[in-house]
Structures are given as structure tokens and as C-alpha cells.
Design a protein around this motif. Structure first.
Motif, PDB file in Angstrom:
ATOM      1  N   GLN A 200      16.865  56.881  67.984  1.00 37.40           N
ATOM      2  CA  GLN A 200      16.380  56.308  66.730  1.00 37.40           C
ATOM      3  C   GLN A 200      15.601  55.015  66.979  1.00 37.40           C
ATOM      4  OE1 GLN A 200      16.521  57.426  63.539  1.00 37.40           O
ATOM      5  NE2 GLN A 200      15.286  55.662  63.031  1.00 37.40           N
ATOM      6  N   GLN A 201      14.363  54.991  66.510  1.00 38.57           N
ATOM      7  CA  GLN A 201      13.509  53.816  66.669  1.00 38.57           C
ATOM      8  C   GLN A 201      13.195  53.225  65.294  1.00 38.57           C
ATOM      9  OE1 GLN A 201      12.601  52.514  69.620  1.00 38.57           O
ATOM     10  NE2 GLN A 201      13.719  54.109  70.707  1.00 38.57           N
ATOM     11  N   LEU A 202      13.176  51.909  65.214  1.00 32.93           N
ATOM     12  CA  LEU A 202      12.862  51.232  63.962  1.00 32.93           C
ATOM     13  C   LEU A 202      11.351  51.026  63.845  1.00 32.93           C
ATOM     14  CD1 LEU A 202      15.632  48.488  63.725  1.00 32.93           C
ATOM     15  CD2 LEU A 202      15.539  50.661  62.534  1.00 32.93           C
ATOM     16  N   ASP A 203      10.789  51.482  62.753  1.00 34.66           N
ATOM     17  CA  ASP A 203       9.369  51.263  62.469  1.00 34.66           C
ATOM     18  C   ASP A 203       9.260  49.982  61.646  1.00 34.66           C
ATOM     19  OD1 ASP A 203       6.667  51.485  62.134  1.00 34.66           O
ATOM     20  OD2 ASP A 203       6.792  52.999  60.538  1.00 34.66           O
ATOM     21  N   THR A 204       9.247  48.847  62.339  1.00 30.72           N
ATOM     22  CA  THR A 204       9.304  47.560  61.643  1.00 30.72           C
ATOM     23  C   THR A 204       7.909  47.034  61.291  1.00 30.72           C
ATOM     24  OG1 THR A 204       9.288  46.332  63.725  1.00 30.72           O
ATOM     25  CG2 THR A 204      11.430  46.953  62.852  1.00 30.72           C
ATOM     26  N   LYS A 205       7.885  46.283  60.219  1.00 36.58           N
ATOM     27  CA  LYS A 205       6.663  45.589  59.806  1.00 36.58           C
ATOM     28  C   LYS A 205       7.068  44.405  58.932  1.00 36.58           C
ATOM     29  CE  LYS A 205       5.780  48.225  55.571  1.00 36.58           C
ATOM     30  NZ  LYS A 205       4.787  49.028  54.833  1.00 36.58           N
ATOM     31  N   LEU A 233      18.557  38.157  38.240  1.00 36.76           N
ATOM     32  CA  LEU A 233      17.943  38.137  39.561  1.00 36.76           C
ATOM     33  C   LEU A 233      17.658  36.697  39.979  1.00 36.76           C
ATOM     34  CD1 LEU A 233      15.319  41.025  39.227  1.00 36.76           C
ATOM     35  CD2 LEU A 233      17.689  41.172  39.985  1.00 36.76           C
ATOM     36  N   GLU A 234      18.086  36.354  41.203  1.00 31.01           N
ATOM     37  CA  GLU A 234      17.767  35.059  41.817  1.00 31.01           C
ATOM     38  C   GLU A 234      17.176  35.363  43.184  1.00 31.01           C
ATOM     39  OE1 GLU A 234      21.062  32.406  41.946  1.00 31.01           O
ATOM     40  OE2 GLU A 234      21.429  32.473  39.762  1.00 31.01           O
ATOM     41  N   LEU A 235      15.848  35.593  43.208  1.00 35.18           N
ATOM     42  CA  LEU A 235      15.189  36.064  44.421  1.00 35.18           C
ATOM     43  C   LEU A 235      14.268  34.996  44.982  1.00 35.18           C
ATOM     44  CD1 LEU A 235      14.253  39.684  43.217  1.00 35.18           C
ATOM     45  CD2 LEU A 235      16.378  38.888  44.297  1.00 35.18           C
ATOM     46  N   GLU A 236      14.649  34.479  46.126  1.00 33.29           N
ATOM     47  CA  GLU A 236      13.798  33.529  46.831  1.00 33.29           C
ATOM     48  C   GLU A 236      12.676  34.304  47.524  1.00 33.29           C
ATOM     49  OE1 GLU A 236      14.264  30.388  50.549  1.00 33.29           O
ATOM     50  OE2 GLU A 236      16.022  30.895  49.316  1.00 33.29           O
ATOM     51  N   GLU A 237      11.485  33.723  47.573  1.00 35.36           N
ATOM     52  CA  GLU A 237      10.367  34.399  48.227  1.00 35.36           C
ATOM     53  C   GLU A 237      10.599  34.405  49.739  1.00 35.36           C
ATOM     54  OE1 GLU A 237       5.654  33.560  48.846  1.00 35.36           O
ATOM     55  OE2 GLU A 237       6.422  33.404  46.786  1.00 35.36           O
ATOM     56  N   VAL A 238      10.804  35.622  50.288  1.00 31.31           N
ATOM     57  CA  VAL A 238      11.157  35.759  51.702  1.00 31.31           C
ATOM     58  C   VAL A 238      10.365  36.898  52.330  1.00 31.31           C
ATOM     59  CG1 VAL A 238      12.995  36.320  53.343  1.00 31.31           C
ATOM     60  CG2 VAL A 238      13.498  34.892  51.360  1.00 31.31           C
ATOM     61  N   GLU A 239       9.801  36.621  53.507  1.00 34.24           N
ATOM     62  CA  GLU A 239       9.158  37.666  54.304  1.00 34.24           C
ATOM     63  C   GLU A 239      10.093  38.044  55.437  1.00 34.24           C
ATOM     64  OE1 GLU A 239       5.389  37.204  56.091  1.00 34.24           O
ATOM     65  OE2 GLU A 239       4.279  37.907  54.341  1.00 34.24           O
ATOM     66  N   ILE A 240      10.205  39.346  55.686  1.00 31.66           N
ATOM     67  CA  ILE A 240      11.113  39.827  56.714  1.00 31.66           C
ATOM     68  C   ILE A 240      10.403  40.858  57.582  1.00 31.66           C
ATOM     69  CG2 ILE A 240      12.050  41.686  55.279  1.00 31.66           C
ATOM     70  CD1 ILE A 240      14.780  41.174  56.564  1.00 31.66           C
ATOM     71  N   SER A 241      10.788  40.927  58.838  1.00 34.75           N
ATOM     72  CA  SER A 241      10.252  41.944  59.743  1.00 34.75           C
ATOM     73  C   SER A 241      11.341  42.994  59.955  1.00 34.75           C
ATOM     74  CB  SER A 241       9.855  41.318  61.083  1.00 34.75           C
ATOM     75  OG  SER A 241       9.341  42.303  61.948  1.00 34.75           O
ATOM     76  N   ALA A 242      11.159  44.178  59.342  1.00 31.67           N
ATOM     77  CA  ALA A 242      12.186  45.220  59.380  1.00 31.67           C
ATOM     78  C   ALA A 242      11.570  46.549  58.981  1.00 31.67           C
ATOM     79  CB  ALA A 242      13.340  44.858  58.440  1.00 31.67           C
ATOM     80  N   SER A 243      12.397  47.599  58.969  1.00 29.83           N
ATOM     81  CA  SER A 243      11.948  48.904  58.504  1.00 29.83           C
ATOM     82  C   SER A 243      12.059  48.932  56.979  1.00 29.83           C
ATOM     83  CB  SER A 243      12.800  50.017  59.124  1.00 29.83           C
ATOM     84  OG  SER A 243      12.510  51.268  58.527  1.00 29.83           O
ATOM     85  N   GLU A 244      10.922  48.899  56.309  1.00 26.84           N
ATOM     86  CA  GLU A 244      10.910  48.835  54.848  1.00 26.84           C
ATOM     87  C   GLU A 244      11.565  50.074  54.235  1.00 26.84           C
ATOM     88  OE1 GLU A 244       7.753  47.871  51.211  1.00 26.84           O
ATOM     89  OE2 GLU A 244       7.025  48.311  53.248  1.00 26.84           O
ATOM     90  N   GLU A 245      11.293  51.233  54.809  1.00 22.24           N
ATOM     91  CA  GLU A 245      11.848  52.474  54.261  1.00 22.24           C
ATOM     92  C   GLU A 245      13.363  52.515  54.395  1.00 22.24           C
ATOM     93  OE1 GLU A 245      11.550  57.326  54.988  1.00 22.24           O
ATOM     94  OE2 GLU A 245      10.263  55.959  56.118  1.00 22.24           O
ATOM     95  N   MET A 246      13.873  52.116  55.558  1.00 16.00           N
ATOM     96  CA  MET A 246      15.326  52.143  55.766  1.00 16.00           C
ATOM     97  C   MET A 246      16.043  51.144  54.863  1.00 16.00           C
ATOM     98  SD  MET A 246      16.085  52.618  59.807  1.00 16.00           S
ATOM     99  CE  MET A 246      15.625  54.102  60.685  1.00 16.00           C
ATOM    100  N   LEU A 350      20.821  39.682  57.290  1.00 17.18           N
ATOM    101  CA  LEU A 350      19.886  40.260  58.259  1.00 17.18           C
ATOM    102  C   LEU A 350      19.100  39.141  58.942  1.00 17.18           C
ATOM    103  CD1 LEU A 350      18.412  43.047  55.953  1.00 17.18           C
ATOM    104  CD2 LEU A 350      19.953  43.445  57.874  1.00 17.18           C
ATOM    105  N   PRO A 351      18.723  39.350  60.212  1.00 12.84           N
ATOM    106  CA  PRO A 351      17.820  38.392  60.864  1.00 12.84           C
ATOM    107  C   PRO A 351      16.407  38.542  60.290  1.00 12.84           C
ATOM    108  CG  PRO A 351      18.251  40.245  62.311  1.00 12.84           C
ATOM    109  CD  PRO A 351      19.159  40.422  61.135  1.00 12.84           C
ATOM    110  N   LEU A 352      15.661  37.468  60.222  1.00 13.34           N
ATOM    111  CA  LEU A 352      14.316  37.516  59.664  1.00 13.34           C
ATOM    112  C   LEU A 352      13.382  38.351  60.541  1.00 13.34           C
ATOM    113  CD1 LEU A 352      13.849  33.864  58.383  1.00 13.34           C
ATOM    114  CD2 LEU A 352      13.974  35.943  57.005  1.00 13.34           C
ATOM    115  N   THR A 353      13.642  38.380  61.868  1.00 14.45           N
ATOM    116  CA  THR A 353      12.802  39.160  62.775  1.00 14.45           C
ATOM    117  C   THR A 353      13.679  40.024  63.637  1.00 14.45           C
ATOM    118  OG1 THR A 353      12.841  37.367  64.395  1.00 14.45           O
ATOM    119  CG2 THR A 353      11.000  37.417  62.853  1.00 14.45           C
TER     120      THR A 353
END
Length: 353
Positions: A200-205, A233-246, A350-353
Motif C-alpha cells: 500500500q502506497q500513499l498518494d500524498t499531496k 465548526l471551529e476550523l483553523e486554516e490548515v494545509e496538510i500533505s496527505a492522501s486526500e481520498e483516504m 496527524l503530522p502536517l507532512t
């Protein structure tokens, strides 16, 4: 786990072996000395001191060889017995019998202690795997058998000629629901198998996690509006590097569970915040809650918890297993905090990257 010998145990073994060598050597040279002395006295033979010592040493070495040979003949059958016992245990394990427990502390087993402990550990681990396999097969059979029984029963009922069109449509809708349920079980099993495979490989972006959570809440609007649930909802603006679909599967599963187990006019709160190099998502509801006993097993495959949760909504018991595996693949962790009749809170880090 294999038990490593302490320095104290190693020292005791070295001292024991050294003592044995000195004991045998001393016995051999003592025997040579008294035997030659008796011979010289009996036959009144006189040799130079150098010759006497040389003969004593020669006889002593000869006696040492003989004594070691005798000790080896005594111990070797016991060693062979241990080897036969270990090989027999491995043969039993190869045939599927994992009820193996060799006695490590048995006499003559000390020198094979680490090997024996490894065999016992391997048998224990394989036995646990076999129990999990049997439980998995039993759970799959049970989950599949239930909708198949419904489909067979209603299909048989539809063959009656006295059914009204309304009854026929009702039974057909039930059959459709059960086939959908079967399809979901199959799909979830396939997902779980894929996630657990070593390939299993993670398709991260990189993408906006807060936007993903907003979209999932909006897509589920008919479900939570139908129960008149209050959303916060209390959502801070966050960018993450991960598999969006998973990760989408993670949030959909947790959010839908919150809707499913929260009574009408309850509330659900989703919090997203960044903590250093990590991001935390917390989904809290005011639902029926989870008992402390069930919280220990809630991420196991096919585990559905108490009867109250089972009656509240259908499910295969695979959703949270998939969630747990996806979070694990992203090197994150998930935990649950819940009280019966007060609500539940699932927290994913989760880790950011």
C-alpha cells in the motif's frame, strides 16, 4: 519476547564451566600422581624427578581426555533428547498445532534456553494469529449470512400470487437494501485488505484540510438537517500533505457515525487546530455514548459494541477499523473519549507532512 541473559547469569555460567574444567583436571592429575606414586613404591623403582613429573603430566592428560569422554557420553543423549523435543515442537507447529510449551527450566535445557524461549514465543504468536483468523472468518460468515437470509426469505415471499403491488414494492425495496448492505461489506473488506497490504502506497499531496471538512459537512447536510442537529465548526486554516481520498474516508466515517448515534435535536462540534508540526481534528457529539469496555475494542474489525448502538443503526463493524488503519498509515493516532448517554469525542492527530 526473547529473554536476554543478564550479566549475572552469564557470569554464573562462565564460573560453572570453569569450575567443571578445574574439577576434572584436578581429579585427573591427582589420580595420575597417586597412581604413579603407588607404582613406584610397590616396585621400588627410582627415576629422576624430571621423568617422574613428565610421566605424571602424561598420565594426567590421558585421564583428562578419558574423563571428558565419559562426561560427553553421559550428556550427549540428554542433548539429543532436547533437540528431538524442539524438532518435534516445530513439526507440530508446521501442521497447525500451536499448543506448544517447552520447559525452558528443565534440566539440560539451560544451554538451549534462548532457542526454547523463541520456539515458545513463536507458538504463542501463531496461536493468536490463528484465533484472530478464525474469529474473522466467523464474523464475515455471520455478516454475510444475515442479509442473504433476508433476501432469500423475501424472494420466496414474492413468489406468492396474492401479494398486492404495494407489498411487492415493499419487499423489493428490502431486498435492494440488503444487497446494498452486502455490497458495502464486500467493499469495506476489500478496502481493509488493501490498506493492510505491505504494498500500500500513499498518494500524498498538499491540500486545505479545513476546506475538505467543510465540504464533507455540506455533502451530509440532508442527514443532519433531517434530525434537526445543531452543527458547530471551529476550523483553523490548515494545509496538510496527505492522501486526500483516504482522509476523506476517515472524516466521512466519523461524521456519519456522529449523526447516526446522536438523537434528534442533538449537537455535533468539529474542531480543527494546528499544534506545532501536527494537526488535530476533534469530532464531538451529544449521542448515546460508548461504554468504557467497548472503547477498548471499538477499532477491532466487526466489533459493534453494545446492543443499544447495534439497535440504533446498522453497520458491518468495519468502518472504524478502516479509519484506524488509514490514520496509522499517515503516522498519526486516533483516540476516543466517551460516556454513556452523554456523547462521544473522536480525536485524530496527524503530522502536517
Amino acid at each position: 519476547m526473547n529473554r536476554k541473559m543478564s550479566k549475572w547469569e552469564v557470569s554464573l555460567r562462565v564460573v560453572g564451566a570453569t569450575s567443571m574444567v578445574f574439577l576434572l583436571s584436578g581429579s585427573a592429575f591427582s589420580l595420575a600422581y597417586w597412581l604413579t606414586k603407588w607404582f613406584y613404591t610397590r616396585h621400588e623403582v627410582r627415576f629422576p624427578e624430571y621423568i617422574v613429573q613428565l610421566v605424571n603430566w602424561g598420565l594426567g592428560i590421558l585421564f583428562i581426555i578419558v574423563l571428558f569422554a565419559i562426561v560427553n557420553l553421559v550428556i550427549r543423549p540428554k542433548q539429543r533428547e532436547v533437540w528431538v523435543e524442539m524438532i518435534d515442537a516445530l513439526k507440530r507447529m508446521a501442521k497447525g498445532d500451536f499448543n506448544v510449551a517447552l520447559d525452558r527450566d528443565k534440566k539440560f535445557h539451560g544451554q538451549f534456553g534462548d532457542v526454547i524461549q523463541s520456539i515458545n514465543d513463536m507458538a504463542h504468536d501463531l496461536k493468536q494469529v490463528e484465533l484472530l483468523r478464525q474469529e474473522f472468518i466467523s464474523n464475515v460468515s455471520h455478516e454475510i449470512q444475515s442479509p442473504l437470509t433476508s433476501i432469500r426469505g423475501f424472494a420466496s415471499t414474492l413468489q406468492r400470487e396474492d401479494l398486492s403491488p404495494e407489498e411487492q414494492r415493499h419487499y423489493l425495496s428490502i431486498i435492494e437494501q440488503e444487497t446494498t448492505r452486502l455490497s458495502k461489506i464486500s467493499d469495506n473488506l476489500l478496502k481493509l485488505t488493501t490498506l493492510e497490504s505491505e504494498q500500500q502506497q500513499l498518494d500524498t499531496k498538499r491540500y486545505r484540510l479545513d476546506a475538505q471538512l467543510e465540504n464533507i459537512v455540506l455533502a451530509s447536510e440532508p442527514q443532519w438537517l433531517d434530525k434537526a442537529l445543531e452543527l458547530e465548526l471551529e476550523l483553523e486554516e490548515v494545509e496538510i500533505s496527505a492522501s486526500e481520498e483516504m482522509l476523506s474516508q476517515v472524516w466521512v466515517n466519523l461524521f456519519h457515525n456522529a449523526i447516526k448515534f446522536t438523537p434528534a435535536k442533538g449537537s455535533i462540534k468539529i474542531v480543527l487546530e494546528r499544534l506545532g508540526n501536527e494537526v488535530k481534528v476533534k469530532i464531538t457529539d451529544t449521542g448515546i455514548g460508548i461504554s468504557s469496555e467497548d472503547q477498548l475494542r471499538i477499532f477491532e474489525r466487526f466489533y459493534k459494541g453494545d446492543k443499544q448502538r447495534t439497535r440504533t443503526a446498522d453497520g458491518s463493524g468495519l468502518g472504524l477499523s478502516i479509519v484506524h488503519k488509514i490514520v496509522e498509515l499517515h503516522h498519526g493516532n486516533i483516540r476516543v473519549d466517551s460516556r454513556l448517554n452523554e456523547g462521544s469525542s473522536f480525536e485524530v492527530t496527524l503530522p502536517l507532512t
